[in-house]
Design an enzyme around this catalytic site. Structure first.
Site, short mmCIF file in Angstrom:
data_model
loop_
_atom_site.label_atom_id
_atom_site.label_comp_id
_atom_site.label_asym_id
_atom_site.label_seq_id
_atom_site.Cartn_x
_atom_site.Cartn_y
_atom_site.Cartn_z
CD GLU A 122 -2.89 -1.17 2.37
OE1 GLU A 122 -2.67 -0.40 3.33
OE2 GLU A 122 -3.90 -1.89 2.29
CD GLU A 239 -3.40 -6.37 3.46
OE1 GLU A 239 -4.09 -5.63 4.20
OE2 GLU A 239 -2.17 -6.21 3.29
#
Length: 456
Positions: A122, A239
């Site tokens: 991220e 995720e």
């Protein structure tokens, strides 16, 4: 739903999209290691195999972890942490060295089934303030070139796990979605590069975060009751999950409902005529991690479908076990059955109490205390004792970790309430890995007393 934010709509749309369009050929899970007392790798791998996980996503390339995954057949995604992007992105030689050590060695010597390299994690989060904007793509490109040079490009693919905040919408709904203006060009470059490399686009999806940020988030829309339209990207759900503690909406019922809803909708599905075929999906996460940063919120340490010691938290049918239920870790070794608590004779207004609790919670884990959490209904003595015990257990039950000046004591009577979900944990035995990993020593009594001399 005019009050729903763009981020909320994006999360809702993404959940619906993957629910409607994709099936999985094998469920995966994230294996994080930010724990003071991680379970040994062989225990973790047995936990993976017992529960039928066919894929695992790592956040690094720890040698012991990868070696233990050898010969299991489990598909592995290894990770390059964000703080290494500048190194591998700035030097082709460094990228080749990383691939040789963390991919080639494990494939050839340890028979590890490495399938992906996650370049960063991220890296375009808005909270990073652009720290990784200029180095993520060079790192991605160099690692891909290094994989090609090493002859792994047909087996191992690169990707960049991205948070849903890389998107924005021109009309306030998912149908008007586009990449954020500040990263638009670099995202198009990355997507084009991934496409040319036959590599996947990875997105992490967290409706819980939207609910945590906005109490008006329509939580019912997070549980897979909606419609969606297809997009033209090969997708990995890097995720997806729901935490079980640390916030009033982080509980086992919501977590069970969300994860079971996700599993039920994707298991055995065939997609659509336009977009048939499976997708890799990784639940977040395997176990709780008591050393994760709680800057985003106290829930960060409670994403696991298993507790820190590998015990199943709630009923969840992954469709991979004969019993249709999660199988807890076996052979876990615990420390002695004893706890550190507040002395019953100590007054709550004792001047040593408040700094003692602050010290303990600052260095241990008190995220189960607070409104709506599992231990949110404890009385004052219970809250203080919970903090003391957390520090005591994290530091391997050393006597000097229960010597808060004149206010604490060690007991062999379990202080956990008889009713409710609150539990005063006993820590597992520390694991000493072959690579030299060890549990740090606690601050001793001298350090504790020094702390009190500074704050009182």
């Amino acid at each position: 739903m005019g009050w729903v934010t763009v981020a909320d709509r994006v999360n809702i749309g993404l959940v619906c999209l993957f629910m409607m369009l994709w099936s999985v050929s094998g469920i995966g899970v994230n294996w994080g290691t930010q724990a003071s007392h991680p379970l040994p790798p062989d225990t973790m791998v047995r936990l993976l195999r017992d529960n039928g996980f066919q894929r695992v996503k790592l956040f690094d390339a720890d040698y012991d972890t990868l070696k233990t995954l050898g010969k299991t057949g489990i598909e592995v995604m290894v990770g390059i942490p964000n703080d290494m992007l500048a190194i591998v992105g700035g030097s082709m030689k460094a990228a080749e060295k990383w691939v040789a050590k963390n991919v080639t060695q494990h494939i050839t010597s340890n028979n590890v089934n490495i399938r992906y390299v996650a370049v960063g994690n991220e890296p375009f989060l808005e909270t990073y303030n652009g720290s990784y904007l200029g180095i993520t793509f060079p790192a991605l490109r160099n690692i891909q070139l290094a994989l090609v040079k090493a002859g792994h490009n047909n087996q191992v693919k690169v990707t960049v796990p991205l948070n849903a905040d890389v998107y924005e919408s021109t009309n306030g709904s998912p149908s008007g979605g586009d990449f954020r203006a500040d990263i638009h060009d670099i995202m198009l470059t990355i997507v084009n590069f991934l496409s040319l490399s036959s590599a996947p686009f990875t997105v992490n999806i967290y409706p819980f975060i939207s609910l945590y940020s906005d109490p008006n988030f329509p939580v019912e829309y997070a549980f897979f009751d909606c419609n969606a339209s297809p997009v033209n990207l090969p997708i990995i759900v890097g995720e997806i999950g729901w935490p079980t503690d640390g916030d009033r909406n982080a509980n086992t019922e919501y977590a069970r409902r969300f994860n079971q809803g996700f599993m039920s909708h994707i298991s055995g599905g065939r997609g659509t005529p336009m977009r048939p075929g499976p997708i890799d999906a990784y639940l977040f996460s395997l176990i709780d991690e008591d050393s994760k940063s709680i800057a985003p919120g106290n829930f960060e340490r409670h994403w696991g479908i298993f507790t820190f010691d590998g015990q199943a938290k709630y009923p969840l049918n992954l469709g991979t076990t004969n019993s249709g239920a999660l199988i807890s870790a076996k052979g876990v070794q615990y420390l002695e059955r004893k706890w550190c608590v507040m002395k019953p004779s100590v007054r709550l207004d004792d001047p040593q109490v408040e700094p003692s609790v602050s010290f303990a919670c600052g260095l241990a884990d008190c995220t189960c205390l607070g409104y709506g959490t599992s231990c949110g209904n404890l009385d004052a003595w219970g809250n203080i004792s919970y903090a003391f015990n957390s520090y005591f257990q994290k530091n391997n039950q050393r006597e000097d970790a229960c010597k808060f000046p004149n206010v604490s004591m060690i007991t062999k009577a379990d202080p956990s309430p008889r009713d409710g979900n609150c539990k005063f944990n006993i820590m597992i035995q520390p694991y000493y890995g072959s690579a030299g990993w060890y549990v740090r020593k606690p601050l001793g009594l001298t350090s504790v007393l020094l702390f009190f001399s500074l704050v009182l």
